[in-house]
Design a protein around this motif. Structure first.
Motif, PDB file in Angstrom:
ATOM      1  N   GLN A   1       0.669  -1.312   0.092  1.00  0.00           N
ATOM      2  CA  GLN A   1      -0.126  -0.097  -0.219  1.00  0.00           C
ATOM      3  C   GLN A   1       0.892   1.186  -0.194  1.00  0.00           C
ATOM      4  OE1 GLN A   1      -2.653  -0.884   3.461  1.00  0.00           O
ATOM      5  NE2 GLN A   1      -4.240  -1.335   2.127  1.00  0.00           N
ATOM      6  N   LEU A   2       0.223   2.399  -0.715  1.00  0.00           N
ATOM      7  CA  LEU A   2       0.911   3.555  -0.469  1.00  0.00           C
ATOM      8  C   LEU A   2       0.148   4.562   0.504  1.00  0.00           C
ATOM      9  CD1 LEU A   2       1.522   2.591  -3.646  1.00  0.00           C
ATOM     10  CD2 LEU A   2       1.423   4.643  -4.274  1.00  0.00           C
ATOM     11  N   VAL A   3       1.218   4.744   1.628  1.00  0.00           N
ATOM     12  CA  VAL A   3       0.182   5.347   2.792  1.00  0.00           C
ATOM     13  C   VAL A   3       0.545   6.695   2.812  1.00  0.00           C
ATOM     14  CG1 VAL A   3       0.315   5.120   5.259  1.00  0.00           C
ATOM     15  CG2 VAL A   3       0.532   3.044   4.095  1.00  0.00           C
ATOM     16  N   VAL A   4      -0.723   7.513   3.133  1.00  0.00           N
ATOM     17  CA  VAL A   4      -0.370   9.061   3.210  1.00  0.00           C
ATOM     18  C   VAL A   4      -0.824   9.291   4.756  1.00  0.00           C
ATOM     19  CG1 VAL A   4      -1.753  11.042   2.556  1.00  0.00           C
ATOM     20  CG2 VAL A   4      -1.784   8.990   0.642  1.00  0.00           C
ATOM     21  N   LEU A   5       0.086  10.219   4.989  1.00  0.00           N
ATOM     22  CA  LEU A   5      -0.131  10.756   6.504  1.00  0.00           C
ATOM     23  C   LEU A   5      -0.820  11.998   6.410  1.00  0.00           C
ATOM     24  CD1 LEU A   5       3.659   9.969   8.049  1.00  0.00           C
ATOM     25  CD2 LEU A   5       1.474   8.310   7.823  1.00  0.00           C
ATOM     26  N   THR A   6      -1.968  12.081   7.249  1.00  0.00           N
ATOM     27  CA  THR A   6      -2.788  13.227   7.048  1.00  0.00           C
ATOM     28  C   THR A   6      -1.868  14.371   7.990  1.00  0.00           C
ATOM     29  OG1 THR A   6      -4.143  12.516   8.929  1.00  0.00           O
ATOM     30  CG2 THR A   6      -4.855  12.089   6.644  1.00  0.00           C
ATOM     31  N   TYR A   7      -1.302  13.898   9.032  1.00  0.00           N
ATOM     32  CA  TYR A   7      -0.442  14.939   9.640  1.00  0.00           C
ATOM     33  C   TYR A   7       0.630  15.473   8.929  1.00  0.00           C
ATOM     34  CZ  TYR A   7       1.696  17.219  13.841  1.00  0.00           C
ATOM     35  OH  TYR A   7       2.035  18.274  14.885  1.00  0.00           O
ATOM     36  N   PRO A   8       0.602  16.617   8.955  1.00  0.00           N
ATOM     37  CA  PRO A   8       1.451  17.483   8.035  1.00  0.00           C
ATOM     38  C   PRO A   8       3.122  17.275   7.853  1.00  0.00           C
ATOM     39  CG  PRO A   8       0.525  19.184   9.167  1.00  0.00           C
ATOM     40  CD  PRO A   8       0.166  17.846   9.776  1.00  0.00           C
ATOM     41  N   LEU A   9       3.626  16.804   9.123  1.00  0.00           N
ATOM     42  CA  LEU A   9       4.931  16.771   9.332  1.00  0.00           C
ATOM     43  C   LEU A   9       5.401  15.345   9.961  1.00  0.00           C
ATOM     44  CD1 LEU A   9       7.798  18.047   9.524  1.00  0.00           C
ATOM     45  CD2 LEU A   9       7.176  18.593  11.787  1.00  0.00           C
ATOM     46  N   ALA A  10       6.327  14.646   9.025  1.00  0.00           N
ATOM     47  CA  ALA A  10       6.757  13.410   9.491  1.00  0.00           C
ATOM     48  C   ALA A  10       8.317  13.422   9.699  1.00  0.00           C
ATOM     49  CB  ALA A  10       6.440  12.329   8.320  1.00  0.00           C
ATOM     50  N   GLY A  11       8.873  12.750  10.416  1.00  0.00           N
ATOM     51  CA  GLY A  11      10.378  12.512  10.589  1.00  0.00           C
ATOM     52  C   GLY A  11      10.934  13.430  11.893  1.00  0.00           C
ATOM     53  N   ASN A  12       9.970  14.348  12.444  1.00  0.00           N
ATOM     54  CA  ASN A  12      10.610  15.364  13.545  1.00  0.00           C
ATOM     55  C   ASN A  12      11.103  14.613  14.516  1.00  0.00           C
ATOM     56  OD1 ASN A  12       7.623  14.393  13.809  1.00  0.00           O
ATOM     57  ND2 ASN A  12       7.755  15.914  15.559  1.00  0.00           N
ATOM     58  N   TYR A  13      10.998  13.358  14.826  1.00  0.00           N
ATOM     59  CA  TYR A  13      11.658  12.764  16.156  1.00  0.00           C
ATOM     60  C   TYR A  13      12.475  11.473  15.611  1.00  0.00           C
ATOM     61  CZ  TYR A  13       7.478   9.675  15.926  1.00  0.00           C
ATOM     62  OH  TYR A  13       6.587   8.994  15.338  1.00  0.00           O
ATOM     63  N   GLY A  14      12.661  11.355  14.312  1.00  0.00           N
ATOM     64  CA  GLY A  14      13.806  10.538  13.597  1.00  0.00           C
ATOM     65  C   GLY A  14      13.090   8.882  13.865  1.00  0.00           C
ATOM     66  N   ILE A  15      13.976   8.073  13.636  1.00  0.00           N
ATOM     67  CA  ILE A  15      14.097   6.788  13.763  1.00  0.00           C
ATOM     68  C   ILE A  15      14.621   6.068  14.794  1.00  0.00           C
ATOM     69  CG2 ILE A  15      14.225   4.475  12.447  1.00  0.00           C
ATOM     70  CD1 ILE A  15      11.911   5.948  11.233  1.00  0.00           C
ATOM     71  N   ASN A  16      14.438   5.177  15.539  1.00  0.00           N
ATOM     72  CA  ASN A  16      14.937   4.562  16.777  1.00  0.00           C
ATOM     73  C   ASN A  16      14.863   3.139  16.563  1.00  0.00           C
ATOM     74  OD1 ASN A  16      12.921   3.190  18.688  1.00  0.00           O
ATOM     75  ND2 ASN A  16      12.186   5.569  18.271  1.00  0.00           N
ATOM     76  N   ARG A  17      15.785   2.261  17.340  1.00  0.00           N
ATOM     77  CA  ARG A  17      15.899   0.961  17.072  1.00  0.00           C
ATOM     78  C   ARG A  17      14.644   0.362  17.768  1.00  0.00           C
ATOM     79  NH1 ARG A  17      20.286  -1.427  21.644  1.00  0.00           N
ATOM     80  NH2 ARG A  17      19.105  -0.988  23.658  1.00  0.00           N
ATOM     81  N   ASP A  18      13.872   1.018  18.601  1.00  0.00           N
ATOM     82  CA  ASP A  18      12.989  -0.055  19.676  1.00  0.00           C
ATOM     83  C   ASP A  18      11.517   0.160  18.879  1.00  0.00           C
ATOM     84  OD1 ASP A  18      14.859  -0.146  21.660  1.00  0.00           O
ATOM     85  OD2 ASP A  18      14.313   1.781  22.345  1.00  0.00           O
ATOM     86  N   ASP A  19      11.169   0.721  18.218  1.00  0.00           N
ATOM     87  CA  ASP A  19       9.670   1.249  17.867  1.00  0.00           C
ATOM     88  C   ASP A  19       9.167   0.362  16.552  1.00  0.00           C
ATOM     89  OD1 ASP A  19       9.623   2.623  20.063  1.00  0.00           O
ATOM     90  OD2 ASP A  19       9.619   4.465  19.243  1.00  0.00           O
ATOM     91  N   PHE A  20      10.223  -0.614  16.074  1.00  0.00           N
ATOM     92  CA  PHE A  20       9.580  -1.118  14.801  1.00  0.00           C
ATOM     93  C   PHE A  20       8.509  -2.328  15.179  1.00  0.00           C
ATOM     94  CE2 PHE A  20      14.126   0.083  13.641  1.00  0.00           C
ATOM     95  CZ  PHE A  20      13.701   0.993  12.570  1.00  0.00           C
ATOM     96  N   GLU A  21       7.731  -2.527  14.147  1.00  0.00           N
ATOM     97  CA  GLU A  21       6.769  -3.512  14.559  1.00  0.00           C
ATOM     98  C   GLU A  21       7.098  -4.842  13.563  1.00  0.00           C
ATOM     99  OE1 GLU A  21       4.134  -4.033  16.519  1.00  0.00           O
ATOM    100  OE2 GLU A  21       4.921  -2.305  17.620  1.00  0.00           O
TER     101      GLU A  21
END
Length: 366
Positions: A49-69
């Motif tokens: 799927q191509l996922v659209v985020l309705t919240y206007p800003l993404a990436g502001n707290y980066g990527i960490n090792r713990d929150d992957f599903e």
């Protein structure tokens, strides 16, 4: 570099590439969560799927090792209004752009996501393609309208081989239809001795593992595309307690004689209110599904509705009238989202203990 998103109705949205430089296509859906983009990216239920985020800003707290599903994301693309190039968070290890490049996931930013979301809400979920600027949008839209969505998403994301996640408590077989790791974490956190098995494991193979209970995971796509799981459930139902989440909920309904249907644009986000009919309690839930159980089809079955969505009155929970089995359409493990419904895992543990003691489980059903 510019790219265009072309929908099957001929709509065109121009944006800028970030992440992996590639063209892709699939079903375009939107998620209304304000946070949780890392968990959304790694949720196997977004397969193809191509996922659209309705919240206007993404990436502001980066990527960490713990929150992957999941270890290997199955999402086809991420579409956003704006990305943060300099994230700020004490757990941050890389930017969203760097992660998408590493996992070879295309991204498109600078899109008018409000207009795109309104189009999906008005016309329903549509197929779309991220293409170079030199293609003919009319031709691409025509091709999209004639193409069929894939039917092997569950096969794509399910584990290929069984594997254990040891514990000293109740023995639970977790059927992986596209399992979020949050489900496994909740079972492990309650001491369960978990064996994760592929989507096409038979009832006989599951019972050979001597489970105290069977957990049905979330997953992508149409539940009717997984007939193996429906047959498995018919064989397991009544032998051990069952708890199903999302796709597992839909498969359980089909196995019990009910029907499912595709929703106009689905529920995807972390702010969906759900009412428990027995208590009147309202929970704010995390959801990600494009299909639901048809409430009219429950007439004549052995299933009762336990929860409903307050936004559209769709079925959000079921229980069997006489056997130890219950399911919910939403995600009690959250990740991302609120943990209001986390206690459902404790209800499952209590149901297992009652069943092991030989008593009727109706008293702990929801």
């Amino acid at each position: 570099m510019k790219r265009q998103l072309i929908l099957e109705d001929g709509s065109v949205f121009e944006g800028e590439v970030f992440g992996h430089l590639a063209q892709t296509k699939g079903e375009v859906v939107f998620n209304t969560g304000m946070t949780g983009y890392q968990e959304i990216l790694s949720d196997p239920s977004y397969c193809m799927q191509l996922v659209v985020l309705t919240y206007p800003l993404a990436g502001n707290y980066g990527i960490n090792r713990d929150d992957f599903e999941s270890i290997n994301p199955a999402i086809s693309a991420l579409i956003v209004k704006e990305t943060a190039d300099m994230p700020s968070n004490w757990r941050n290890e890389m930017t969203l752009d760097e992660y998408l490049k590493m996992k070879k996931i295309p991204g498109l930013k600078g899109i008018d996501t409000r207009r795109l979301t309104r189009a999906i809400r008005q016309h329903g979920t549509m197929k779309g393609a991220i293409c170079s600027m030199d293609v003919n949008p009319v031709e691409v839209a025509s091709e999209l309208r004639t193409e069929q969505l894939p039917k092997d998403q569950v096969k794509t994301v399910s584990t290929k081989n069984p594997y254990p996640s040891p514990g000293r408590g109740n023995r639970v077989v977790l059927v992986d239809f596209g399992m979020k790791h949050g489900i496994l974490r909740e079972l492990n956190g309650r001491g369960c001795d978990v064996t994760v098995v592929p989507y096409n494991t038979t009832a006989e193979e599951i019972m050979q593992l001597k489970p105290d209970g069977v957990m049905l995971s979330n997953g992508p796509g149409d539940p009717k595309d997984v007939p193996e799981a429906i047959e498995m459930l018919k064989g397991v139902l009544g032998l051990v307690p069952i708890f199903g989440i999302c796709l597992g909920h839909q498969l359980f309904a089909l196995a019990c004689g009910a029907d499912t249907e595709k929703m106009p644009f689905g529920h995807r986000g972390s702010n969906h209110p759900v009412k428990e009919l027995a208590t009147g309690r309202i929970s704010i839930t995390s959801q990600n599904h494009g299909y639901s159980v048809n409430p009219d089809s429950l007439e004549g079955t052995e299933l009762d509705i336990t929860h409903i969505a307050l936004n559209d009155r769709s079925v959000e929970g079921l229980r069997h009238k006489s056997l130890p089995a219950f399911t919910v359409q939403y995600h009690p493990e959250a990740s991302p989202g609120p943990e209001d419904a986390n206690g459902l895992f404790d209800r499952f543990m209590k149901m297992i203990e009652v069943h092991k003691g030989g008593a009727v489980c109706q008293s702990v059903m929801i």
